[in-house]
Motif scaffolding. Structure first.
Motif, PDB file in Angstrom:
ATOM      1  N   LEU A  76       0.810  -1.250   0.120  1.00 41.95           N
ATOM      2  CA  LEU A  76       0.151  -0.134   0.397  1.00 41.95           C
ATOM      3  C   LEU A  76       0.691   1.202   0.674  1.00 41.95           C
ATOM      4  O   LEU A  76       0.092   2.514  -0.745  1.00 41.95           O
ATOM      5  N   THR A  77       1.698   1.607   0.680  1.00 41.58           N
ATOM      6  CA  THR A  77       2.911   2.530   1.095  1.00 41.58           C
ATOM      7  C   THR A  77       3.587   2.663  -0.441  1.00 41.58           C
ATOM      8  O   THR A  77       3.437   3.387  -1.363  1.00 41.58           O
ATOM      9  N   SER A  78       4.070   1.661  -1.275  1.00 38.84           N
ATOM     10  CA  SER A  78       4.487   1.802  -2.151  1.00 38.84           C
ATOM     11  C   SER A  78       3.172   2.145  -3.239  1.00 38.84           C
ATOM     12  O   SER A  78       3.851   3.042  -4.572  1.00 38.84           O
ATOM     13  N   MET A  79       2.467   1.002  -3.226  1.00 37.21           N
ATOM     14  CA  MET A  79       0.949   1.891  -4.332  1.00 37.21           C
ATOM     15  C   MET A  79       1.031   3.506  -4.152  1.00 37.21           C
ATOM     16  O   MET A  79       1.033   4.170  -5.483  1.00 37.21           O
ATOM     17  N   GLN A  80       1.110   3.481  -2.937  1.00 32.49           N
ATOM     18  CA  GLN A  80       0.750   5.104  -2.878  1.00 32.49           C
ATOM     19  C   GLN A  80       1.707   6.080  -3.016  1.00 32.49           C
ATOM     20  O   GLN A  80       1.311   7.144  -3.676  1.00 32.49           O
ATOM     21  N   ASP A  81       2.876   6.094  -2.491  1.00 31.98           N
ATOM     22  CA  ASP A  81       4.037   6.118  -3.318  1.00 31.98           C
ATOM     23  C   ASP A  81       4.168   6.513  -5.249  1.00 31.98           C
ATOM     24  O   ASP A  81       4.415   7.607  -5.032  1.00 31.98           O
ATOM     25  N   HIS A  82       4.337   5.403  -5.057  1.00 33.10           N
ATOM     26  CA  HIS A  82       3.831   5.432  -7.157  1.00 33.10           C
ATOM     27  C   HIS A  82       2.833   6.517  -7.527  1.00 33.10           C
ATOM     28  O   HIS A  82       3.087   7.323  -8.126  1.00 33.10           O
ATOM     29  N   GLN A  83       1.462   6.381  -7.027  1.00 32.92           N
ATOM     30  CA  GLN A  83       0.441   7.429  -7.080  1.00 32.92           C
ATOM     31  C   GLN A  83       0.449   8.531  -7.387  1.00 32.92           C
ATOM     32  O   GLN A  83       0.487   9.599  -7.680  1.00 32.92           O
ATOM     33  N   ALA A  84       1.104   9.106  -6.559  1.00 35.19           N
ATOM     34  CA  ALA A  84       1.778  10.710  -5.379  1.00 35.19           C
ATOM     35  C   ALA A  84       3.164  10.561  -7.060  1.00 35.19           C
ATOM     36  O   ALA A  84       2.581  11.892  -7.342  1.00 35.19           O
TER      37      ALA A  84
END
Length: 196
Positions: A76-84
């Motif tokens: 989830l953290t990786s996905m949120q960082d990628h989306q940001a």
């Protein structure tokens, strides 16, 4: 998880190994003390073993749950960082009014040309509707990936310019207002008189 199921199975086996010490049914003879002692002596090690196995399986289950929760949190953290990062990359700084107008003009088509003026190669943009576009504005849009030129043709023949998907997304925003030019009011200079 398998460990949870095995723990449940071990607890059931521990209950099954427990000698029944409830009230006697009518019509059945009661066991004497010696039989009950032997039954308890045989049952206690089996129950202890099953309870120990159940505790071990529950520990494994807890470890598995911890790893799973940790993996989900990292994903989830990786996905949120990628989306940001993706959102920041695609949005970038806001368009100026000139950039917005240029994108709108290039939607109808345009070409990037190299022409010789006074022996020097000058790159210019020509839109199909005749809108004037500065090369600096075009380059700013190209740098942000909002427009692209077909480099398979020569600049002397004209490279077709297309508005990219990011450019189309940028045009869905409201047109920015042109910056107001303000003239600084200057106080009139006082006349300097000569003194005699």
């Amino acid at each position: 998880m398998v460990a949870s199921s095995l723990a449940g199975n071990d607890l059931a086996n521990a209950l099954f190994a427990n000698p029944y010490e409830g009230a006697q049914f009518p019509g059945y003879p009661a066991d004497d003390e010696a039989v009950r002692t032997v039954r308890h002596t045989e049952a206690i090690p089996r129950m202890t073993e099953h309870l120990g196995d159940a505790a071990h399986q529950l520990d494994l289950s807890a470890i598995g749950c911890h790893y799973l929760a940790h993996g989900i949190t990292e994903d989830l953290t990786s996905m949120q960082d990628h989306q940001a990062a993706s959102a920041q990359q695609t949005t970038g700084p806001a368009l100026t009014a000139a950039q917005y107008d240029t994108l709108m003009a290039l939607l109808g088509g345009g070409r990037l040309y190299e022409s010789s003026q006074r022996g020097l190669g000058v790159t210019r943009v020509a839109t199909d509707d005749g809108t004037r576009v500065s090369i600096a504005t075009y380059r700013a849009l190209a740098k942000r990936g909002l427009v692209a030129a077909d480099t398979s043709t020569s600049l002397y023949h004209g490279q077709k310019i297309t508005v990219t998907e990011d450019g189309h997304r940028a045009l869905t925003q409201q047109r920015p207002r042109a910056a107001l030019t303000t003239t600084a009011a200057t106080a009139p200079k006082a006349a300097v008189g000569r003194t005699r």
